[in-house]
Design a protein around this motif. Structure first.
Motif, PDB file in Angstrom:
ATOM      1  N   TYR A  21     -51.773  30.503  20.886  1.00  0.00           N
ATOM      2  CA  TYR A  21     -50.395  30.542  20.397  1.00  0.00           C
ATOM      3  C   TYR A  21     -49.693  31.815  20.855  1.00  0.00           C
ATOM      4  O   TYR A  21     -48.572  31.781  21.333  1.00  0.00           O
ATOM      5  N   TYR A  22     -50.377  32.939  20.712  1.00  0.00           N
ATOM      6  CA  TYR A  22     -49.795  34.228  21.091  1.00  0.00           C
ATOM      7  C   TYR A  22     -49.436  34.244  22.578  1.00  0.00           C
ATOM      8  O   TYR A  22     -48.360  34.703  22.955  1.00  0.00           O
ATOM      9  N   LEU A  23     -50.330  33.730  23.408  1.00  0.00           N
ATOM     10  CA  LEU A  23     -50.065  33.722  24.846  1.00  0.00           C
ATOM     11  C   LEU A  23     -48.885  32.825  25.220  1.00  0.00           C
ATOM     12  O   LEU A  23     -48.159  33.115  26.158  1.00  0.00           O
ATOM     13  N   THR A  24     -48.692  31.741  24.494  1.00  0.00           N
ATOM     14  CA  THR A  24     -47.558  30.863  24.803  1.00  0.00           C
ATOM     15  C   THR A  24     -46.242  31.437  24.312  1.00  0.00           C
ATOM     16  O   THR A  24     -45.187  31.077  24.823  1.00  0.00           O
ATOM     17  N   ASN A  31     -44.790  30.613  32.066  1.00  0.00           N
ATOM     18  CA  ASN A  31     -45.273  29.260  32.365  1.00  0.00           C
ATOM     19  C   ASN A  31     -46.792  29.232  32.429  1.00  0.00           C
ATOM     20  O   ASN A  31     -47.372  28.623  33.312  1.00  0.00           O
ATOM     21  N   VAL A  32     -47.436  29.897  31.499  1.00  0.00           N
ATOM     22  CA  VAL A  32     -48.887  29.986  31.506  1.00  0.00           C
ATOM     23  C   VAL A  32     -49.519  28.645  31.146  1.00  0.00           C
ATOM     24  O   VAL A  32     -48.986  27.889  30.331  1.00  0.00           O
ATOM     25  N   ARG A  33     -50.627  28.340  31.786  1.00  0.00           N
ATOM     26  CA  ARG A  33     -51.395  27.129  31.488  1.00  0.00           C
ATOM     27  C   ARG A  33     -52.633  27.578  30.734  1.00  0.00           C
ATOM     28  O   ARG A  33     -53.370  28.441  31.200  1.00  0.00           O
ATOM     29  N   ILE A  34     -52.878  27.016  29.571  1.00  0.00           N
ATOM     30  CA  ILE A  34     -53.999  27.430  28.733  1.00  0.00           C
ATOM     31  C   ILE A  34     -54.994  26.290  28.611  1.00  0.00           C
ATOM     32  O   ILE A  34     -54.623  25.155  28.295  1.00  0.00           O
ATOM     33  N   LEU A  35     -56.254  26.611  28.867  1.00  0.00           N
ATOM     34  CA  LEU A  35     -57.336  25.657  28.674  1.00  0.00           C
ATOM     35  C   LEU A  35     -58.171  26.143  27.498  1.00  0.00           C
ATOM     36  O   LEU A  35     -58.708  27.242  27.509  1.00  0.00           O
ATOM     37  N   LEU A  36     -58.273  25.321  26.479  1.00  0.00           N
ATOM     38  CA  LEU A  36     -59.030  25.664  25.276  1.00  0.00           C
ATOM     39  C   LEU A  36     -60.324  24.854  25.294  1.00  0.00           C
ATOM     40  O   LEU A  36     -60.297  23.626  25.304  1.00  0.00           O
ATOM     41  N   PHE A  37     -61.442  25.550  25.326  1.00  0.00           N
ATOM     42  CA  PHE A  37     -62.756  24.908  25.371  1.00  0.00           C
ATOM     43  C   PHE A  37     -63.404  24.980  23.994  1.00  0.00           C
ATOM     44  O   PHE A  37     -63.568  26.052  23.435  1.00  0.00           O
ATOM     45  N   GLU A  38     -63.787  23.829  23.462  1.00  0.00           N
ATOM     46  CA  GLU A  38     -64.444  23.758  22.153  1.00  0.00           C
ATOM     47  C   GLU A  38     -65.640  22.827  22.265  1.00  0.00           C
ATOM     48  O   GLU A  38     -65.526  21.716  22.786  1.00  0.00           O
ATOM     49  N   ARG A  39     -66.788  23.281  21.794  1.00  0.00           N
ATOM     50  CA  ARG A  39     -68.016  22.495  21.898  1.00  0.00           C
ATOM     51  C   ARG A  39     -68.063  21.342  20.901  1.00  0.00           C
ATOM     52  O   ARG A  39     -68.560  20.262  21.193  1.00  0.00           O
TER      53      ARG A  39
END
Length: 64
Positions: A21-24, A31-39
């Motif tokens: 959220y902070y980065l967006t 125009n950052v692209r965020i990939l969130l990895f969750e197991r």
């Protein structure tokens, strides 16, 4: 040609979600692209609420 920056975040717990959220919201990378990895199959980490009992006598347990 300018590329869109990609940032990977490991973990979908509260810290990972707040980081995304902070980065967006920051103007550093508009125009950052965020990939969130969750197991696991759900995000928000280990925090859970569970209600045990029946409609007349129930208790809510906070698990975390």
């Amino acid at each position: 040609m300018q590329r869109t920056p990609t940032i990977g975040i490991l973990g979908g717990g509260i810290a990972g979600l707040v980081s995304a959220y902070y980065l967006t919201q920051r103007a550093i990378y508009p125009n950052v692209r965020i990939l969130l990895f969750e197991r696991s199959t759900r995000v928000v980490g280990w925090i859970q609420s569970e209600q045990l009992g029946n409609q007349y006598d129930s208790h809510i347990f906070e698990i975390g």
